[in-house]
Design a protein around this motif. Sequence first.
Motif, PDB file in Angstrom:
ATOM      1  N   ARG A   4      43.112  18.236  31.837  1.00 10.75           N
ATOM      2  CA  ARG A   4      43.722  18.617  33.117  1.00 10.75           C
ATOM      3  C   ARG A   4      43.136  17.798  34.266  1.00 10.75           C
ATOM      4  O   ARG A   4      43.853  17.370  35.180  1.00 10.75           O
ATOM      5  N   ALA A   5      41.830  17.598  34.231  1.00 12.32           N
ATOM      6  CA  ALA A   5      41.174  16.864  35.310  1.00 12.32           C
ATOM      7  C   ALA A   5      41.679  15.432  35.405  1.00 12.32           C
ATOM      8  O   ALA A   5      41.825  14.884  36.504  1.00 12.32           O
ATOM      9  N   LEU A   6      41.972  14.820  34.278  1.00 15.79           N
ATOM     10  CA  LEU A   6      42.416  13.429  34.263  1.00 15.79           C
ATOM     11  C   LEU A   6      43.846  13.255  34.760  1.00 15.79           C
ATOM     12  O   LEU A   6      44.193  12.213  35.322  1.00 15.79           O
ATOM     13  N   LEU A   7      44.681  14.269  34.563  1.00 19.31           N
ATOM     14  CA  LEU A   7      46.108  14.130  34.871  1.00 19.31           C
ATOM     15  C   LEU A   7      46.368  13.843  36.346  1.00 19.31           C
ATOM     16  O   LEU A   7      47.271  13.066  36.677  1.00 19.31           O
ATOM     17  N   ALA A   8      45.609  14.455  37.235  1.00 20.97           N
ATOM     18  CA  ALA A   8      45.849  14.267  38.669  1.00 20.97           C
ATOM     19  C   ALA A   8      45.681  12.806  39.069  1.00 20.97           C
ATOM     20  O   ALA A   8      46.332  12.330  39.999  1.00 20.97           O
ATOM     21  N   ASN A   9      44.827  12.099  38.357  1.00 21.19           N
ATOM     22  CA  ASN A   9      44.589  10.693  38.665  1.00 21.19           C
ATOM     23  C   ASN A   9      45.535   9.771  37.901  1.00 21.19           C
ATOM     24  O   ASN A   9      45.904   8.704  38.389  1.00 21.19           O
ATOM     25  N   THR A  11      46.469  23.317  42.071  1.00 21.09           N
ATOM     26  CA  THR A  11      46.234  23.375  43.515  1.00 21.09           C
ATOM     27  C   THR A  11      45.265  22.283  43.963  1.00 21.09           C
ATOM     28  O   THR A  11      45.422  21.715  45.050  1.00 21.09           O
ATOM     29  N   ASN A  12      44.283  21.963  43.127  1.00 20.78           N
ATOM     30  CA  ASN A  12      43.333  20.923  43.487  1.00 20.78           C
ATOM     31  C   ASN A  12      43.979  19.546  43.486  1.00 20.78           C
ATOM     32  O   ASN A  12      43.576  18.658  44.251  1.00 20.78           O
ATOM     33  N   ALA A  13      44.992  19.352  42.639  1.00 19.65           N
ATOM     34  CA  ALA A  13      45.628  18.035  42.526  1.00 19.65           C
ATOM     35  C   ALA A  13      46.203  17.561  43.851  1.00 19.65           C
ATOM     36  O   ALA A  13      46.165  16.376  44.171  1.00 19.65           O
ATOM     37  N   VAL A  14      46.746  18.490  44.631  1.00 22.88           N
ATOM     38  CA  VAL A  14      47.369  18.114  45.907  1.00 22.88           C
ATOM     39  C   VAL A  14      46.328  17.549  46.862  1.00 22.88           C
ATOM     40  O   VAL A  14      46.508  16.468  47.442  1.00 22.88           O
ATOM     41  N   SER A  15      45.208  18.259  47.037  1.00 22.88           N
ATOM     42  CA  SER A  15      44.167  17.774  47.946  1.00 22.88           C
ATOM     43  C   SER A  15      43.491  16.526  47.384  1.00 22.88           C
ATOM     44  O   SER A  15      43.160  15.595  48.134  1.00 22.88           O
ATOM     45  N   TYR A  16      43.295  16.487  46.067  1.00 25.01           N
ATOM     46  CA  TYR A  16      42.667  15.319  45.441  1.00 25.01           C
ATOM     47  C   TYR A  16      43.503  14.066  45.682  1.00 25.01           C
ATOM     48  O   TYR A  16      42.990  13.028  46.105  1.00 25.01           O
ATOM     49  N   ILE A  49      17.937   7.257  61.581  1.00 20.77           N
ATOM     50  CA  ILE A  49      18.777   7.190  60.387  1.00 20.77           C
ATOM     51  C   ILE A  49      19.570   8.488  60.249  1.00 20.77           C
ATOM     52  O   ILE A  49      19.000   9.588  60.301  1.00 20.77           O
ATOM     53  N   TYR A  50      20.864   8.335  60.095  1.00 19.47           N
ATOM     54  CA  TYR A  50      21.742   9.478  59.808  1.00 19.47           C
ATOM     55  C   TYR A  50      22.205   9.292  58.371  1.00 19.47           C
ATOM     56  O   TYR A  50      22.993   8.403  58.052  1.00 19.47           O
ATOM     57  N   LEU A  51      21.660  10.121  57.483  1.00 21.59           N
ATOM     58  CA  LEU A  51      21.807   9.939  56.042  1.00 21.59           C
ATOM     59  C   LEU A  51      22.807  10.930  55.469  1.00 21.59           C
ATOM     60  O   LEU A  51      22.745  12.125  55.755  1.00 21.59           O
ATOM     61  N   SER A  52      23.734  10.430  54.644  1.00 24.86           N
ATOM     62  CA  SER A  52      24.771  11.278  54.042  1.00 24.86           C
ATOM     63  C   SER A  52      24.701  11.201  52.525  1.00 24.86           C
ATOM     64  O   SER A  52      24.565  10.106  51.962  1.00 24.86           O
ATOM     65  N   PHE A  53      24.807  12.369  51.850  1.00 23.08           N
ATOM     66  CA  PHE A  53      24.940  12.427  50.397  1.00 23.08           C
ATOM     67  C   PHE A  53      26.364  12.870  50.068  1.00 23.08           C
ATOM     68  O   PHE A  53      26.849  13.872  50.604  1.00 23.08           O
ATOM     69  N   TRP A  54      27.046  12.152  49.170  1.00 24.14           N
ATOM     70  CA  TRP A  54      28.439  12.450  48.828  1.00 24.14           C
ATOM     71  C   TRP A  54      28.717  12.043  47.391  1.00 24.14           C
ATOM     72  O   TRP A  54      27.919  11.378  46.748  1.00 24.14           O
ATOM     73  N   PHE A  55      29.885  12.481  46.874  1.00 21.87           N
ATOM     74  CA  PHE A  55      30.349  11.979  45.579  1.00 21.87           C
ATOM     75  C   PHE A  55      31.857  11.787  45.647  1.00 21.87           C
ATOM     76  O   PHE A  55      32.539  12.345  46.515  1.00 21.87           O
ATOM     77  N   THR A  56      32.402  10.979  44.748  1.00 29.01           N
ATOM     78  CA  THR A  56      33.781  10.508  44.900  1.00 29.01           C
ATOM     79  C   THR A  56      34.821  11.606  44.734  1.00 29.01           C
ATOM     80  O   THR A  56      35.916  11.496  45.275  1.00 29.01           O
ATOM     81  N   GLY A  57      34.514  12.670  43.995  1.00 25.99           N
ATOM     82  CA  GLY A  57      35.474  13.750  43.808  1.00 25.99           C
ATOM     83  C   GLY A  57      35.406  14.829  44.875  1.00 25.99           C
ATOM     84  O   GLY A  57      36.061  15.866  44.751  1.00 25.99           O
ATOM     85  N   CYS A  58      34.648  14.598  45.924  1.00 31.07           N
ATOM     86  CA  CYS A  58      34.415  15.606  46.967  1.00 31.07           C
ATOM     87  C   CYS A  58      35.377  15.387  48.128  1.00 31.07           C
ATOM     88  O   CYS A  58      35.196  14.457  48.931  1.00 31.07           O
ATOM     89  N   ALA A  59      36.398  16.251  48.244  1.00 25.35           N
ATOM     90  CA  ALA A  59      37.383  16.119  49.322  1.00 25.35           C
ATOM     91  C   ALA A  59      36.745  16.257  50.710  1.00 25.35           C
ATOM     92  O   ALA A  59      37.050  15.460  51.609  1.00 25.35           O
ATOM     93  N   PRO A  60      35.863  17.257  50.947  1.00 27.95           N
ATOM     94  CA  PRO A  60      35.219  17.341  52.265  1.00 27.95           C
ATOM     95  C   PRO A  60      34.418  16.083  52.614  1.00 27.95           C
ATOM     96  O   PRO A  60      34.340  15.710  53.783  1.00 27.95           O
ATOM     97  N   CYS A  61      33.823  15.434  51.602  1.00 27.61           N
ATOM     98  CA  CYS A  61      33.085  14.190  51.850  1.00 27.61           C
ATOM     99  C   CYS A  61      34.027  13.117  52.379  1.00 27.61           C
ATOM    100  O   CYS A  61      33.721  12.402  53.348  1.00 27.61           O
TER     101      CYS A  61
END
Length: 474
Positions: free
Chosen positions: A147-152, A205-210, A362-374
């Motif tokens: 399921r996770a792969l289908l959105a991409n 529902t996640n697919a739309v935002s992703y 320094i303004y440091l940010s931690f993020w990951f690629t699947g994170c919509a808020p990021c």
Amino acid sequence: MKSLLCLCCLFLTYCSGQTAPSFAIKPRSKAILKISYSNNNKVRSLFTYSSSVLPYMGEFRLEDSLLAGTHDKYISYEVASPQKGFLSIDNLGATIYLVPNDTLVLSLNLSQSHPWQDYQFSGRYASINQYYFDQARELNAVLTYSRALLANEMPTLVLYQQKMDSLLRVEQTYLSSYVKKHSLPTWFIQKERQQIRYSDAAYRTNAVSYRRFTKKDSADAVPENFYSFVTPNLLNDASAVHLIDYQRFLTDYFFYLYFKQKKIESAADYLPVLASKYLSGVAWDIFMARLLSEYLAGLPTSGEQMLAKYYPKFTNKQWINQLRTYYRDAYTLKPGEIAPNFALEDHLDSLAYLKDFRGQVIYLSFWFTGCAPCRQEMPLENELVNYFKGKPVKIVNICVRSSRADWAKVSKLYNLQTVNLYANKRWENTLISKYNVNVFPHYVLIDQAGKIVKNNCSRPSGNAKAEIAAFLKQ
């Protein structure tokens, strides 16, 4: 992802009348997996994962190994209720079923090259774990990851819908055929049907935002009937509150409604309104507890305001009191402490060190690629770069929990102007621990001497510009 190929064992099963475990929410309960393995002819990689309903971002990940020889390995999972997890050895595995205050035993004979040639589950929930491993082997897939792969993978949401419909039928049909040949507890069959329904709903529902942030889908890319599966009963389901997929479905659907409306600018103001409109009783309690947990972790000021406003409405205040205590002490990296150093890869394949930026704020940010808020913050991070151009300020972001390829794609997609760094697994675990990263994105303000000004500070969409500017004037 490949799954199990062979099975040569007898498995302990229980009759269909087996007593159901408690599904009451008890944050920070423990479930144990004991792996008793013998005759291991080489060191094998191990990966396991689980998510907990409370607190928000209550995720457990472990990348480890099974040493050569014969040993017992114990893994402790933090779960708030019976919950699905995942286990793989040498990149082959399936879903596992974790129950608080229970020990699941997995016996493995690793004398052959394939890790799952000879294995056996034992314990109260052995038959359930066997069901998931049989499913992975017979369908040659772990359906959560399918399921996770289908959105991409799908070029449009119309084709995505069709593939999801097909996958849903496959999983439902498999369960129906499996119970005709194997003994599973009646309560679990009912819960599994519910789990399948909410796993499907969560990924839809996640697919739309992703796709909105990765594919740049336009608003009219969403088919008119896309949300036809959402019903009042699906939204307000007290029996499903323990399911992480139910909570994810609610969150993504409410965010869809938030983006659809134009009047209220703050999600912190609008999401509780939606919760009160669509949820009641324990369903409202758990959703709002998770929402508060998210804001207390990522936006403490907004979280405290939300807590003060909605605290009297909670039927069960125990969860909220626990969250308040936890997040009050969660950020142990205090102002004035030396910021933990790093040596990370940049987009030019060079190493960047924290000490390289000494003498600058320094303004440091931690993020990951699947994170919509990021991703929502990235254009605003670029704005910060331009705003402070010519001043002793560096906007630095660190990508974690992502592949190098995905990091490069997302960086290019958003044309990141920041100092853009990538953390491999070793650095990822070290930095997440040392910087007390509990939610993403996570921001840290560091002074010219390399000391912490504020850990978990404001986001670019919040008050970051003013905080940085005010510190420069000191």
